[in-house]
Design a protein around this motif. Structure first.
Motif, PDB file in Angstrom:
ATOM      1  N   TYR A  81       0.832  -1.206   0.000  1.00 46.64           N
ATOM      2  CA  TYR A  81       0.000   0.000   0.000  1.00 46.64           C
ATOM      3  C   TYR A  81       0.866   1.256   0.000  1.00 46.64           C
ATOM      4  N   MET A  82       1.881   1.266   0.863  1.00 52.73           N
ATOM      5  CA  MET A  82       2.749   2.432   0.947  1.00 52.73           C
ATOM      6  C   MET A  82       3.623   2.563  -0.298  1.00 52.73           C
ATOM      7  N   ASP A  83       4.019   1.436  -0.891  1.00 53.13           N
ATOM      8  CA  ASP A  83       4.803   1.476  -2.136  1.00 53.13           C
ATOM      9  C   ASP A  83       4.011   2.161  -3.252  1.00 53.13           C
ATOM     10  N   ARG A  84       2.742   1.792  -3.384  1.00 50.85           N
ATOM     11  CA  ARG A  84       1.920   2.384  -4.442  1.00 50.85           C
ATOM     12  C   ARG A  84       1.714   3.875  -4.197  1.00 50.85           C
ATOM     13  N   GLN A  85       1.481   4.230  -2.938  1.00 53.90           N
ATOM     14  CA  GLN A  85       1.283   5.641  -2.614  1.00 53.90           C
ATOM     15  C   GLN A  85       2.554   6.443  -2.881  1.00 53.90           C
ATOM     16  N   GLU A  86       3.702   5.885  -2.512  1.00 50.63           N
ATOM     17  CA  GLU A  86       4.973   6.568  -2.760  1.00 50.63           C
ATOM     18  C   GLU A  86       5.195   6.770  -4.259  1.00 50.63           C
ATOM     19  N   ALA A  87       4.919   5.738  -5.052  1.00 48.10           N
ATOM     20  CA  ALA A  87       5.130   5.833  -6.504  1.00 48.10           C
ATOM     21  C   ALA A  87       4.263   6.939  -7.102  1.00 48.10           C
ATOM     22  N   GLU A  88       3.019   7.050  -6.668  1.00 51.34           N
ATOM     23  CA  GLU A  88       2.153   8.113  -7.185  1.00 51.34           C
ATOM     24  C   GLU A  88       2.650   9.492  -6.776  1.00 51.34           C
ATOM     25  N   LEU A  89       3.099   9.622  -5.534  1.00 51.53           N
ATOM     26  CA  LEU A  89       3.610  10.908  -5.075  1.00 51.53           C
ATOM     27  C   LEU A  89       4.874  11.294  -5.830  1.00 51.53           C
ATOM     28  N   GLN A  90       5.770  10.335  -6.040  1.00 52.02           N
ATOM     29  CA  GLN A  90       6.989  10.610  -6.803  1.00 52.02           C
ATOM     30  C   GLN A  90       6.634  11.099  -8.203  1.00 52.02           C
ATOM     31  N   HIS A  91       5.649  10.470  -8.811  1.00 56.16           N
ATOM     32  CA  HIS A  91       5.250  10.841 -10.171  1.00 56.16           C
ATOM     33  C   HIS A  91       4.674  12.254 -10.214  1.00 56.16           C
ATOM     34  N   HIS A  92       3.730  12.532  -9.329  1.00 57.88           N
ATOM     35  CA  HIS A  92       3.029  13.817  -9.386  1.00 57.88           C
ATOM     36  C   HIS A  92       3.884  14.979  -8.879  1.00 57.88           C
ATOM     37  N   LEU A  93       4.838  14.716  -8.000  1.00 56.47           N
ATOM     38  CA  LEU A  93       5.613  15.800  -7.391  1.00 56.47           C
ATOM     39  C   LEU A  93       6.983  15.987  -8.025  1.00 56.47           C
ATOM     40  N   ALA A  94       7.281  15.242  -9.056  1.00 57.31           N
ATOM     41  CA  ALA A  94       8.571  15.394  -9.733  1.00 57.31           C
ATOM     42  C   ALA A  94       8.729  16.821 -10.249  1.00 57.31           C
ATOM     43  N   GLY A  95       9.851  17.448  -9.910  1.00 65.25           N
ATOM     44  CA  GLY A  95      10.128  18.798 -10.367  1.00 65.25           C
ATOM     45  C   GLY A  95       9.428  19.897  -9.593  1.00 65.25           C
ATOM     46  N   SER A  96       8.687  19.538  -8.555  1.00 63.70           N
ATOM     47  CA  SER A  96       7.924  20.534  -7.787  1.00 63.70           C
ATOM     48  C   SER A  96       8.742  21.203  -6.687  1.00 63.70           C
ATOM     49  N   GLY A  97       9.895  20.618  -6.350  1.00 66.96           N
ATOM     50  CA  GLY A  97      10.680  21.093  -5.225  1.00 66.96           C
ATOM     51  C   GLY A  97      10.379  20.360  -3.937  1.00 66.96           C
ATOM     52  N   VAL A  98       9.350  19.518  -3.935  1.00 68.35           N
ATOM     53  CA  VAL A  98       8.980  18.735  -2.746  1.00 68.35           C
ATOM     54  C   VAL A  98       9.757  17.429  -2.758  1.00 68.35           C
ATOM     55  N   GLN A 103      10.908   6.330   4.671  1.00 69.42           N
ATOM     56  CA  GLN A 103      11.531   5.968   5.947  1.00 69.42           C
ATOM     57  C   GLN A 103      10.807   4.746   6.492  1.00 69.42           C
ATOM     58  N   GLY A 104      11.331   3.553   6.185  1.00 70.10           N
ATOM     59  CA  GLY A 104      10.636   2.335   6.576  1.00 70.10           C
ATOM     60  C   GLY A 104       9.299   2.259   5.870  1.00 70.10           C
ATOM     61  N   GLU A 105       8.223   2.102   6.629  1.00 69.50           N
ATOM     62  CA  GLU A 105       6.893   2.078   6.045  1.00 69.50           C
ATOM     63  C   GLU A 105       6.282   3.472   5.933  1.00 69.50           C
ATOM     64  N   ASN A 106       6.977   4.479   6.414  1.00 66.21           N
ATOM     65  CA  ASN A 106       6.465   5.848   6.365  1.00 66.21           C
ATOM     66  C   ASN A 106       6.970   6.589   5.128  1.00 66.21           C
ATOM     67  N   ILE A 107       6.233   7.596   4.723  1.00 61.42           N
ATOM     68  CA  ILE A 107       6.626   8.480   3.622  1.00 61.42           C
ATOM     69  C   ILE A 107       6.651   9.904   4.157  1.00 61.42           C
ATOM     70  N   VAL A 108       7.744  10.612   3.896  1.00 63.52           N
ATOM     71  CA  VAL A 108       7.878  11.988   4.338  1.00 63.52           C
ATOM     72  C   VAL A 108       7.930  12.899   3.119  1.00 63.52           C
ATOM     73  N   LEU A 109       7.033  13.877   3.081  1.00 68.48           N
ATOM     74  CA  LEU A 109       7.060  14.912   2.057  1.00 68.48           C
ATOM     75  C   LEU A 109       7.683  16.152   2.674  1.00 68.48           C
ATOM     76  N   GLN A 110       8.826  16.582   2.160  1.00 67.15           N
ATOM     77  CA  GLN A 110       9.503  17.781   2.649  1.00 67.15           C
ATOM     78  C   GLN A 110       9.206  18.937   1.708  1.00 67.15           C
TER      79      GLN A 110
END
Length: 223
Positions: A81-98, A103-110
């Motif tokens: 579940y977290m892998d799929r969510q991370e992949a979508e976030l990576q795709h949509h936020l590429a080049g955004s500066g975020v 981190q383990g099972e967690n995802i951090v958006l900076q």
């Protein structure tokens, strides 16, 4: 510590000098500063609290999600579940500066402060709206995650000012996500001021890195 608390009280009092609006987190009337965090923050404390109106603890948040019909993740399903969510976030936020950090099972958006906000402001810059739109859309597709929104500041300025600013910025992001239908019960909002730097405050570049809002996504489980 006493002097810092006095300063925080003064800063809070200054923030309250405006007209009132309805706070979407508490359902109570609050002052109409831009995403003012002072009304929820304890003096000298980092946590502003859980955004749900009825549950004020981690257990309460878990129960609220279950009550909303969001099933808890378990076993190998957590990682997938977290892998799929991370992949979508990576795709949509590429080049955004975020930054999207696993981190383990967690995802951090900076979210760097200079990208998200104007200098010394808690008003989200309009050019960042599409980025938060994408974040909200992904969060709504993956409701079985807790959403912790944490504001951070550099060491520029006073401790009191930085604490309040970090709270206001975290609340601004939380308000935005709520306005885009992210479930209230998922949210926890906090301001850490300058207490958790990720780089040296001795350089301009380091201070820029420390001025940030982080969204920490954690899987919804019953344990």
């Amino acid at each position: 510590m006493i002097s810092r608390n006095v300063a925080l009280c003064a800063a809070t009092a200054a923030l309250l000098a405006a007209c009132s609006t309805l706070d979407r987190y508490t359902g109570q009337v609050r002052r109409n500063n831009t995403a003012t965090g002072a009304l929820m923050g304890a003096v000298g404390g980092a946590a502003l609290g859980y955004a749900t109106n009825t549950n004020k603890s981690e257990e309460g948040r878990t129960n609220a999600l279950i009550g909303a019909g969001i099933g808890a993740l378990a076993g190998a399903g957590i990682g997938r579940y977290m892998d799929r969510q991370e992949a979508e976030l990576q795709h949509h936020l590429a080049g955004s500066g975020v930054g999207v950090i696993r981190q383990g099972e967690n995802i951090v958006l900076q979210m760097p402060g200079d990208v998200t906000f104007a200098l010394d402001s808690a008003a989200i810059q309009p050019r960042f709206d599409p980025v938060l739109d994408d974040v909200a859309a992904v969060l709504n597709r993956y409701p079985a995650t807790y959403v912790d929104i944490v504001g951070h500041a550099s060491a520029d300025g006073s401790d009191a000012h930085n604490q309040v600013l970090s709270e206001r910025r975290a609340l601004a992001v939380g308000d935005y996500l709520l306005s885009h239908k992210v479930l209230r019960a998922r949210l926890f909002v906090a301001g850490r001021g300058e207490s958790e730097p990720i780089a040296s405050n001795a350089t301009q570049q380091g201070r820029a890195q420390n001025r940030r809002v982080e969204i920490i996504l954690r899987p919804h489980t019953t344990t």
